[in-house]
Motif scaffolding. Sequence first.
Motif, short mmCIF file in Angstrom:
data_model
loop_
_atom_site.label_atom_id
_atom_site.label_comp_id
_atom_site.label_asym_id
_atom_site.label_seq_id
_atom_site.Cartn_x
_atom_site.Cartn_y
_atom_site.Cartn_z
N MET A 169 -58.46 -29.49 70.36
CA MET A 169 -58.32 -29.04 71.75
C MET A 169 -57.06 -29.63 72.40
O MET A 169 -56.31 -28.93 73.09
CB MET A 169 -59.56 -29.43 72.53
CG MET A 169 -59.53 -28.96 73.99
SD MET A 169 -61.05 -29.40 74.86
CE MET A 169 -60.95 -31.19 74.81
N LEU A 170 -56.85 -30.92 72.16
CA LEU A 170 -55.68 -31.58 72.77
C LEU A 170 -54.37 -30.99 72.26
O LEU A 170 -53.39 -30.88 73.01
CB LEU A 170 -55.72 -33.09 72.49
CG LEU A 170 -56.85 -33.88 73.16
CD1 LEU A 170 -56.78 -35.34 72.76
CD2 LEU A 170 -56.78 -33.75 74.68
N GLU A 171 -54.31 -30.60 70.98
CA GLU A 171 -53.10 -30.02 70.42
C GLU A 171 -52.77 -28.67 71.06
O GLU A 171 -51.61 -28.29 71.18
CB GLU A 171 -53.24 -29.86 68.91
CG GLU A 171 -53.17 -31.16 68.15
CD GLU A 171 -51.83 -31.88 68.35
OE1 GLU A 171 -50.78 -31.19 68.40
OE2 GLU A 171 -51.84 -33.11 68.51
N LYS A 172 -53.80 -27.95 71.50
CA LYS A 172 -53.59 -26.61 72.04
C LYS A 172 -53.31 -26.64 73.55
O LYS A 172 -52.83 -25.66 74.11
CB LYS A 172 -54.81 -25.75 71.77
CG LYS A 172 -55.05 -25.49 70.28
CD LYS A 172 -56.36 -24.75 70.06
CE LYS A 172 -56.62 -24.55 68.58
NZ LYS A 172 -57.95 -23.90 68.33
N MET A 173 -53.63 -27.73 74.19
CA MET A 173 -53.50 -27.81 75.66
C MET A 173 -52.05 -27.87 76.11
O MET A 173 -51.21 -28.52 75.48
CB MET A 173 -54.23 -29.05 76.19
CG MET A 173 -55.73 -28.88 76.32
SD MET A 173 -56.46 -30.37 77.07
CE MET A 173 -58.14 -29.81 77.32
N GLN A 174 -51.76 -27.22 77.23
CA GLN A 174 -50.46 -27.34 77.88
C GLN A 174 -50.45 -28.57 78.79
O GLN A 174 -51.49 -29.18 79.04
CB GLN A 174 -50.16 -26.07 78.68
CG GLN A 174 -50.10 -24.81 77.85
CD GLN A 174 -49.04 -24.90 76.76
OE1 GLN A 174 -47.90 -25.28 77.01
NE2 GLN A 174 -49.41 -24.54 75.52
N GLU A 175 -49.28 -28.90 79.32
CA GLU A 175 -49.15 -30.10 80.16
C GLU A 175 -50.14 -30.10 81.31
O GLU A 175 -50.81 -31.10 81.57
CB GLU A 175 -47.72 -30.21 80.70
CG GLU A 175 -46.71 -30.76 79.72
CD GLU A 175 -45.38 -31.04 80.39
OE1 GLU A 175 -45.30 -30.93 81.63
OE2 GLU A 175 -44.42 -31.35 79.66
#
Length: 878
Positions: A246-252
């Motif tokens: 999930m963290l890898e796919k999240m934007q800033e």
Amino acid sequence: MADPVISLVVERTGDLLIQKIVFLKGVRGQVERLQNDLVRMRCFLKDADQRQDEDARIRNWVSEIRAAAYDAEDIIEIFANKIESIKDKGFVTRLAYYPWRIVSLNKVGKEIESLQTRLDNIAASREKFGIKNLGEGTSTHGEELQRLRRSSPLSEDKDIVGFEEMTKSLVTELLKEDTNRRVVSIIGMGGAGKTTLAKKVYNHADLMTRFNCRAWVCVSSSYNHKETLRTIIKQLNPMTNELLDMLEKMQEQDLEQRLYQDLQDKRYLVVLDDVWEEEAWDCLVRNAFPDGSTSSKLLLTSRNRDVAIHADALSIPHELKTLGKEDSWQLFLRKALAHGDNAGCPPDLEEVGREIVRRCDGLPLAITVVGGLLLGKKELKSEWEKVLNSFNRNLSRSQSGVSAILELSYADLPPNLKFCFLYLGLFPEASVISVPKLIHMWVAEGIMQKRDAENLEETAAYDDVERLCGRNMVQVVETTVDARIKRCRVHDLLRELAIRKAEDEIFFQIHDTRDGKISAKSRYLAVHSLPLDKNYFGTSIPPLRSLLFFNVHDYREDISLSFKSFRKLRMLDLENVRMNFNLPKEIGEVRLLRYLGLRGTSIRGLPHSFGCLRYLQTLDIRNLEQVIVSDFIWKLESLRHLYAYDIECDVPLKIEGLRNLQTLSRIRFDDIMHNNMITLTSLQKLGIWVDDRSEIDKLCMHLSEVGSLKTLHLYCNTESEWPSLDGLSKLHHVTELKLSGRALRMLPPDFPPNLSRLSLKHTDLTDDPMPVLEKLGQLSFLKMKDAYKGPQLVISGHGFHQLKFLELNSLSGLKEIQGEEGALPQLRCLRIRKCRELRKLPEVPPTCTLDVIREWDPTGLLLLPLVPLVPLLLCHIM
């Protein structure tokens, strides 16, 4: 920009094109092409800079560009100077010089053509060296250094010394109940132990109990916003594959929102280690950290004071100084011998061990690294001596040690600050550097840019000193009472870094051995010891731009220099060097000279040829003996600062028309009165010798129309009585007045109406001066040094309403300072120096800093005021 020297020289070459265009009509196109080629070549330097530590071929390639850039500047400036030298001559003379001008133009054209061929060859060799375009390539040397710098709270160093008091202070501050989120900061130079201290605090039992939500992240100079947010979130949540995906796919924006939710309604402590830029701080805390009423805290470490103040202006940064002698020794024993507390050192190792510690100069990182080197040496004295003998080389070349950490600070500097930092390496080890002198040197080197009409290069240079100090690359040694930096120094390990960087780039050299060879390629040379052979430079004279002498005042023979060999010299500092009584007339051949330091030499006279130095900006001839000069000062059209103790001229000294002159020190009263001072349109500081015959009223009338004049210093010879000081009220522009000299028993009847700074030095005042001085409505700074003989100073409750800084120094008879209720309401700093009999101080505002240094006197103690002083900066008895 990668190479600070090339970057600055290319900029200066462009400036020269604009300034000297009238003299370069015949070769303008060639010069423009030359500059354009240098600008294009500069685009490849970042990639080269990241790899030149590992590849000598690339280092040589960069060195060749630098040499070509310097030669380009020299060619243009020398030619323009030759042409300028005849511009003031008569029509007939200029006509006679016309054929010479054509020949010179043809010569400079050929020199530029030859230089262009050199640049073409250098450009052609780029591909051979494998130097790519800007931005290409993969892993860089700088990134490797960043990886070495990464920190973690898990690896806490147990061998910590000297941090006990600061640890307590930090823990106390972090435990405070606050209505909002607060930031507590630790600042210090690279290797001072900021991260080590932060780990100790982070793992403190009281804080682990207090904060139910904690995280640690290393920000570093190569700040990555997304990665930083991910790192914190991972520490606040159970680690699962689903979370990582999930963290890898999240934007800033999503990452910021997730972190905000994780921290909301929690009492959190987050350590942001190694924050370099204000922008990184703003980006990180903008949306990610809740600012509620939970007394949450952020603990920040930085090398840059400005970052800490920007993060929380209401929180005073905790500055890490270097360790004291005993703390350094104890840390060394733990690292080098793996001993516990109070363990001793084998007697045969102690002498060499203490010398190694001394060389580390209190820097914890240095002590730790060198201790690690010694740990595997089986406690053999011969092995310890080897480490001592190769100390600097071992540290500066070890990319896993001190150098790796300190190089990060250097790499982060902008080009002009890099040059300023490298320049400091020319000064001797542990030397204390005068900031005003350093500023004049930097300006003379051409590395300061004028910002606008009101902010000269000197202002930019002082700002750069503050920036280097703020980044902890330079240490403050002494400040004025109003906190301006007066003297500074460079930590020995940072100096070694500066020397290594500069020597790798083959542009400056330190000559500190009697049998060392001076390189024929040196542009900047600092002489720290002189060879017995008087032919210092051998058969090949280097193209020097700066020649500086240090600590050679005990040399047995007079130094003799052939000035004709140094036509490219811009900077010559001979302070405290023994020379012949008169400066050789060949000095007039060094026509590009901008700075000449002759302070403390035996020079008794300057030749008439001195008038040829049209570019000279700073002349320092402060000698105990009188210096005789010819009538040439008025020809030095670029002169900004003239420092002297006593100048003698066979005719009234002419200084009219020096429109760039800012400082004129200790000139005689009669010489001032013989000049139309209105023509000195930039004059800011003026020092004048007066005697009992001087008519001060007429002087003040004469100076009243010099609108730029801000500081007036009057000196009275010890053999003479002071003249009447009537007329000072005419000086509306003067804001600073200094009076120096014996036999001034009474204060002047009036003062400049806008006076804000007053200094009294070596006067013989017998009556308490405070009743008069406290009526000066705009006075904010008062300094009295050896100025008053009485036992008491009394300050009334309605006096000194604007006084912010008060310094009392060497008032040998002073026993007490009485202040009525309400006195000194604006006082920020009270500094006391060497007032041995002083026993009582007045009550001052709670926000006032008390700074007291006095010699031990067994007959009594200094009584501090009853009102609490916050902060108590320094109060010790010596």
